[in-house]
Design a protein around this motif. Structure first.
Motif, PDB file in Angstrom:
ATOM      1  N   ARG A   1      43.828-109.541  34.808  1.00 38.22           N
ATOM      2  CA  ARG A   1      43.888-108.885  33.497  1.00 38.22           C
ATOM      3  C   ARG A   1      44.085-107.378  33.608  1.00 38.22           C
ATOM      4  O   ARG A   1      44.633-106.749  32.707  1.00 38.22           O
TER       5      ARG A   1
ATOM      6  N   ALA B   1      43.626-122.451  33.688  1.00 42.41           N
ATOM      7  CA  ALA B   1      43.192-122.456  32.286  1.00 42.41           C
ATOM      8  C   ALA B   1      43.433-121.128  31.575  1.00 42.41           C
ATOM      9  O   ALA B   1      43.752-121.102  30.382  1.00 42.41           O
ATOM     10  N   GLU B   2      43.286-120.013  32.311  1.00 44.18           N
ATOM     11  CA  GLU B   2      43.346-118.697  31.666  1.00 44.18           C
ATOM     12  C   GLU B   2      44.583-117.887  32.061  1.00 44.18           C
ATOM     13  O   GLU B   2      45.272-117.343  31.195  1.00 44.18           O
TER      14      GLU B   2
ATOM     15  N   HIS C   1      38.901-122.815  41.583  1.00 46.13           N
ATOM     16  CA  HIS C   1      39.086-121.714  40.636  1.00 46.13           C
ATOM     17  C   HIS C   1      39.856-122.208  39.404  1.00 46.13           C
ATOM     18  O   HIS C   1      41.015-121.828  39.198  1.00 46.13           O
TER      19      HIS C   1
ATOM     20  N   ALA D   1      41.771-112.794  40.650  1.00 42.74           N
ATOM     21  CA  ALA D   1      40.730-112.849  39.625  1.00 42.74           C
ATOM     22  C   ALA D   1      40.765-111.621  38.719  1.00 42.74           C
ATOM     23  O   ALA D   1      40.359-111.681  37.553  1.00 42.74           O
TER      24      ALA D   1
ATOM     25  N   TRP E   1      39.796-121.397  36.416  1.00 48.29           N
ATOM     26  CA  TRP E   1      40.216-120.324  35.511  1.00 48.29           C
ATOM     27  C   TRP E   1      41.687-119.942  35.734  1.00 48.29           C
ATOM     28  O   TRP E   1      42.353-119.475  34.814  1.00 48.29           O
TER      29      TRP E   1
END
Length: 195
Positions: free
Chosen positions: A150, A178-179, A173, A147, A175
């Motif tokens: 980044r 998607a991210e 999860h 998580a 994300w």
């Protein structure tokens, strides 16, 4: 390469593997060359990889290649991709059929020597908790580490293990797909095209 041959000849865990529920012999799978610029740092080969001698030669590998946006030919190009697990051999199963953890002796014996040869790596993909603890020095659960991707991008991406056992994790999860994956795939293509 001499180091690859030394790893492939290693039998340090022969007694350990003979005592597992699978009772198998060592078959180290060493898949790297000093020219590699993408490092895939994993945990340990599974039974299918033990049988084939080719890393991620299983459904987990299919999923990982999809995550990375790489074809099998690109993924297995040792001149560009190094696949370095925490243990080079299949550790075996316990009596319940669960994977045993990577033997620490393998990492202590080989890992630093391998990493010293990989000085052209521009992107590291760190797959699973064992490798995240080693390569990233984290003590957080895999979900928390992934998580926080980044904080490590664009040169390092922590990933969960691509096993079918983590299909539920992926659903919980969204994300991740998607991210994280679009950014990872773009970075993988940049690194693979370079040089």
């Amino acid at each position: 390469m001499a180091l690859t041959k030394d790893i492939q000849a290693c039998r340090i865990c022969a007694d350990r593997f003979a005592a597992t529920h699978t009772g198998h012999t060592p078959r180290p799978v060493a898949w790297f060359k000093p020219s590699a610029r993408l490092l895939i740092a994993g945990q340990a080969p599974g039974m299918r990889v033990h049988q084939s001698g080719k890393p991620f030669d299983d459904p987990s590998g299919d999923r990982l290649r999809d995550w990375l946006g790489l074809s099998p030919d690109e993924f297995y190009d040792q001149s560009r991709v190094a696949i370095v697990p925490m243990a080079f051999c299949f550790p075996g199963y316990d009596a319940k059929g669960s994977d045993l953890p990577p033997p620490k002796i393998c990492g202590k014996t080989w890992h630093e020597k391998v990493m010293m040869t990989l000085n052209k790596v521009r992107l590291s993909v760190i797959v699973g908790g064992y490798s995240q603890k080693y390569h990233m020095g984290v003590k957080t659960p895999v979900t928390d580490t992934v998580a926080d991707w980044r904080s490590h991008a664009p040169d390092l991406f922590p990933l969960p293990h691509p096993s079918w056992r983590n299909t539920g994790w992926l659903k919980k999860h969204p994300w991740f797909e998607a991210e994280l994956l679009p950014v990872l795939r773009k970075r993988v293509q940049e690194v693979m095209r370079d040089g």
